[in-house]
Each structure stands twice: as C-alpha cells, then as structure tokens.
Design a protein around this motif. Structure first.
Motif, PDB file in Angstrom:
ATOM      1  N   GLY A 120       0.802  -1.231   0.000  1.00 32.45           N
ATOM      2  CA  GLY A 120       0.000   0.000   0.000  1.00 32.45           C
ATOM      3  C   GLY A 120       0.826   1.268   0.000  1.00 32.45           C
ATOM      4  N   ILE A 121       0.167   2.362   0.393  1.00 32.16           N
ATOM      5  CA  ILE A 121       0.785   3.695   0.312  1.00 32.16           C
ATOM      6  C   ILE A 121       1.818   3.944   1.398  1.00 32.16           C
ATOM      7  N   GLY A 122       1.829   3.105   2.434  1.00 36.15           N
ATOM      8  CA  GLY A 122       2.819   3.269   3.491  1.00 36.15           C
ATOM      9  C   GLY A 122       2.553   4.486   4.359  1.00 36.15           C
ATOM     10  N   MET A 123       3.423   4.688   5.358  1.00 40.25           N
ATOM     11  CA  MET A 123       3.256   5.787   6.312  1.00 40.25           C
ATOM     12  C   MET A 123       4.600   6.408   6.637  1.00 40.25           C
ATOM     13  N   ASP A 124       4.570   7.710   6.889  1.00 43.74           N
ATOM     14  CA  ASP A 124       5.780   8.372   7.359  1.00 43.74           C
ATOM     15  C   ASP A 124       5.929   8.125   8.868  1.00 43.74           C
ATOM     16  N   LYS A 125       7.061   8.528   9.435  1.00 40.95           N
ATOM     17  CA  LYS A 125       7.358   8.263  10.851  1.00 40.95           C
ATOM     18  C   LYS A 125       6.342   8.913  11.789  1.00 40.95           C
ATOM     19  N   ASN A 126       5.898  10.150  11.483  1.00 46.56           N
ATOM     20  CA  ASN A 126       4.934  10.836  12.347  1.00 46.56           C
ATOM     21  C   ASN A 126       3.615  10.075  12.410  1.00 46.56           C
ATOM     22  N   THR A 127       3.148   9.597  11.271  1.00 51.13           N
ATOM     23  CA  THR A 127       1.905   8.829  11.228  1.00 51.13           C
ATOM     24  C   THR A 127       2.064   7.535  12.015  1.00 51.13           C
ATOM     25  N   GLN A 128       3.211   6.873  11.876  1.00 46.63           N
ATOM     26  CA  GLN A 128       3.441   5.610  12.583  1.00 46.63           C
ATOM     27  C   GLN A 128       3.351   5.790  14.101  1.00 46.63           C
ATOM     28  N   LYS A 129       3.799   6.945  14.603  1.00 46.95           N
ATOM     29  CA  LYS A 129       3.745   7.197  16.048  1.00 46.95           C
ATOM     30  C   LYS A 129       2.316   7.338  16.549  1.00 46.95           C
ATOM     31  N   MET A 130       1.407   7.804  15.689  1.00 46.71           N
ATOM     32  CA  MET A 130       0.044   8.130  16.103  1.00 46.71           C
ATOM     33  C   MET A 130      -0.997   7.093  15.690  1.00 46.71           C
ATOM     34  N   ILE A 131      -0.628   6.132  14.878  1.00 48.10           N
ATOM     35  CA  ILE A 131      -1.582   5.271  14.172  1.00 48.10           C
ATOM     36  C   ILE A 131      -2.525   4.488  15.098  1.00 48.10           C
ATOM     37  N   PHE A 132      -2.102   4.201  16.325  1.00 45.10           N
ATOM     38  CA  PHE A 132      -2.940   3.421  17.239  1.00 45.10           C
ATOM     39  C   PHE A 132      -3.790   4.295  18.165  1.00 45.10           C
ATOM     40  N   GLU A 133      -3.734   5.624  17.979  1.00 47.09           N
ATOM     41  CA  GLU A 133      -4.534   6.539  18.796  1.00 47.09           C
ATOM     42  C   GLU A 133      -5.973   6.569  18.288  1.00 47.09           C
ATOM     43  N   LYS A 134      -6.927   6.677  19.214  1.00 45.42           N
ATOM     44  CA  LYS A 134      -8.333   6.764  18.834  1.00 45.42           C
ATOM     45  C   LYS A 134      -8.576   7.989  17.965  1.00 45.42           C
ATOM     46  N   PHE A 135      -9.331   7.826  16.903  1.00 44.18           N
ATOM     47  CA  PHE A 135      -9.766   8.880  15.972  1.00 44.18           C
ATOM     48  C   PHE A 135      -8.643   9.489  15.148  1.00 44.18           C
ATOM     49  N   TYR A 136      -7.421   8.918  15.209  1.00 45.38           N
ATOM     50  CA  TYR A 136      -6.330   9.481  14.410  1.00 45.38           C
ATOM     51  C   TYR A 136      -6.490   9.084  12.951  1.00 45.38           C
ATOM     52  N   GLY A 152     -10.286   1.888  13.909  1.00 42.02           N
ATOM     53  CA  GLY A 152      -9.902   0.514  13.626  1.00 42.02           C
ATOM     54  C   GLY A 152      -8.620   0.071  14.288  1.00 42.02           C
ATOM     55  N   LEU A 153      -7.531   0.822  14.104  1.00 44.63           N
ATOM     56  CA  LEU A 153      -6.247   0.400  14.669  1.00 44.63           C
ATOM     57  C   LEU A 153      -6.175   0.641  16.166  1.00 44.63           C
ATOM     58  N   SER A 154      -6.999   1.565  16.681  1.00 41.65           N
ATOM     59  CA  SER A 154      -7.113   1.732  18.126  1.00 41.65           C
ATOM     60  C   SER A 154      -7.730   0.473  18.729  1.00 41.65           C
ATOM     61  N   TYR A 155      -8.768  -0.036  18.080  1.00 38.65           N
ATOM     62  CA  TYR A 155      -9.413  -1.290  18.495  1.00 38.65           C
ATOM     63  C   TYR A 155      -8.419  -2.454  18.415  1.00 38.65           C
ATOM     64  N   VAL A 156      -7.666  -2.526  17.311  1.00 35.98           N
ATOM     65  CA  VAL A 156      -6.660  -3.576  17.132  1.00 35.98           C
ATOM     66  C   VAL A 156      -5.681  -3.572  18.312  1.00 35.98           C
ATOM     67  N   LYS A 157      -5.159  -2.411  18.636  1.00 32.10           N
ATOM     68  CA  LYS A 157      -4.182  -2.285  19.729  1.00 32.10           C
ATOM     69  C   LYS A 157      -4.777  -2.716  21.061  1.00 32.10           C
ATOM     70  N   LYS A 158      -6.010  -2.297  21.341  1.00 28.47           N
ATOM     71  CA  LYS A 158      -6.656  -2.669  22.606  1.00 28.47           C
ATOM     72  C   LYS A 158      -6.813  -4.185  22.721  1.00 28.47           C
ATOM     73  N   ILE A 159      -7.244  -4.827  21.636  1.00 25.36           N
ATOM     74  CA  ILE A 159      -7.445  -6.279  21.661  1.00 25.36           C
ATOM     75  C   ILE A 159      -6.113  -6.997  21.872  1.00 25.36           C
ATOM     76  N   ILE A 160      -5.066  -6.547  21.177  1.00 18.62           N
ATOM     77  CA  ILE A 160      -3.735  -7.150  21.361  1.00 18.62           C
ATOM     78  C   ILE A 160      -3.267  -6.955  22.799  1.00 18.62           C
ATOM     79  N   ASP A 161      -3.484  -5.762  23.348  1.00 20.74           N
ATOM     80  CA  ASP A 161      -3.100  -5.502  24.743  1.00 20.74           C
ATOM     81  C   ASP A 161      -3.822  -6.450  25.699  1.00 20.74           C
ATOM     82  N   PHE A 162      -5.115  -6.672  25.482  1.00 24.87           N
ATOM     83  CA  PHE A 162      -5.865  -7.557  26.357  1.00 24.87           C
ATOM     84  C   PHE A 162      -5.436  -9.015  26.228  1.00 24.87           C
ATOM     85  N   HIS A 163      -4.776  -9.339  25.130  1.00 26.36           N
ATOM     86  CA  HIS A 163      -4.211 -10.681  24.966  1.00 26.36           C
ATOM     87  C   HIS A 163      -2.759 -10.732  25.456  1.00 26.36           C
ATOM     88  N   ASN A 164      -2.324  -9.673  26.152  1.00 25.86           N
ATOM     89  CA  ASN A 164      -0.944  -9.557  26.634  1.00 25.86           C
ATOM     90  C   ASN A 164       0.054  -9.738  25.495  1.00 25.86           C
TER      91      ASN A 164
END
Length: 188
Positions: A120-136, A152-164
């Motif tokens: 895909g289009i990929g992401m710059d470093k600034n976007t990568q730092k924020m990508i898991f924030e809600k509504f980003y 979407g990616l905020s949800y992904v991060k939360k689910i991964i966190d809950f799975h330790n």
C-alpha cells in the motif's frame, strides 16, 4: 456468493460496531471477554476468507505461509479475527496499486509472530507514532477520500493488549507496511 458475502459483512459490521463501543468498557474492566485455547491459524484463515472477495474484486491477492509449528494460544477468536480482518481491509483500502498482501506466522521464544505485509501507500514516521490513537487519521494527501473514523487500529491495539501481546509496524511512504503481532503460545 455475493449475497452471502453481504450477509457476512453486515453481520461483521454490526459486530465491529459493538466491539468498538466496548472499548470504553474494556478500559474499565480487568476481564473484558472470555478467553479459550484456540488455533490462531484457523482464525487467520477465517479472516482471509472474509476479505478474499474484496481483494479479488481489485484483482489483488493474499498469499499466506502459516509456518509456526506451535499455533495454539489463549485468546478470543471473535476479537482476534476482527483485528486481522481490520488490518487486511486497511491493506486493500490504502493501496493505490493492485493489492498484494502476504500473511505469515512463525515461532520465537514461546511466542507466535504474525506478519501482515502489504504494498500500500505506506506511512511516514509521524503517522506511525500516532496510528494506534483513537480517531487518528493521517492529515496529508487524499487520505480522507478513504472512508473511516480512525477507530480501527485503536481497536486492534486494545485487543492485542488484552491478549498480553504486542503489535508493531515497519512502514515507508510509498513502499507499503508490515504489521507484526506477537502473542504467547499456550502449551497446556
């Protein structure tokens, strides 16, 4: 088959909305959902089936090599399937070329590592730092032509966190993205 896909997507979207609404409940609860022994390879294969027609409608492909010898984890298959679908769906949405997606698994130090790679289009470093924030949502380019709310990616991060577990990514603007998900194997 298209009617079945519409039904499944409708059901999945209803489930996704419910899951997103539960995010706030997750933050307040120490045990937000049931966990059981599951084969993550089966979850991945089900997720791929859900997005296969969407990928094929863009003449794309999903290649997978599930090479992990130990694929049993303690988890929630519904939530894990949803997060994999989310990442695969993003791989299609954020691709200007014909989508080429690769999904692989391996074992390392008692963990299973999933890698989902796209062209895909990929992401710059600034976007990568924020990508898991809600509504980003990225502010540059025509990114807002792509439907979404930045949950979407905020949800992904939360689910991964809950799975330790852990999620990380490697991305370069214009060269695609690789997501790495690390989950603990269950050897019981």
């Amino acid at each position: 088959s298209y009617l079945n896909m519409i039904r499944e997507e409708n059901s999945r979207m209803l489930s996704q909305v419910e899951n997103i609404l539960r995010i706030s409940q997750f933050e307040k609860s120490s045990n937000p959902f049931d966990m059981e022994r599951i084969d993550i390879h089966e979850v991945i294969e089900d997720a791929i089936e859900h997005v296969k027609l969407i990928v094929e409608s863009r003449n794309g492909s999903i290649d997978f090599s599930l090479d992990a010898k130990e694929s049993i984890i303690n988890g929630n298959s519904n939530h894990l399937e949803n997060i994999i679908i989310n990442i695969l769906d993003n791989a299609v949405k954020y691709s200007t070329e014909i989508p080429r997606i690769a999904v692989s698994s391996s074992n390392l130090n008692g963990n299973i590592i999933l890698c989902i790679e796209d062209n895909g289009i990929g992401m710059d470093k600034n976007t990568q730092k924020m990508i898991f924030e809600k509504f980003y949502r990225e502010q540059n380019g025509n990114i807002h032509n792509i439907k979404g709310h930045g949950l979407g990616l905020s949800y992904v991060k939360k689910i991964i966190d809950f799975h330790n577990g852990n999620i990380s990514l490697d991305s370069k603007k214009g060269l695609g993205t690789k997501f790495y998900i690390t989950l603990k194997n269950d050897y019981r």
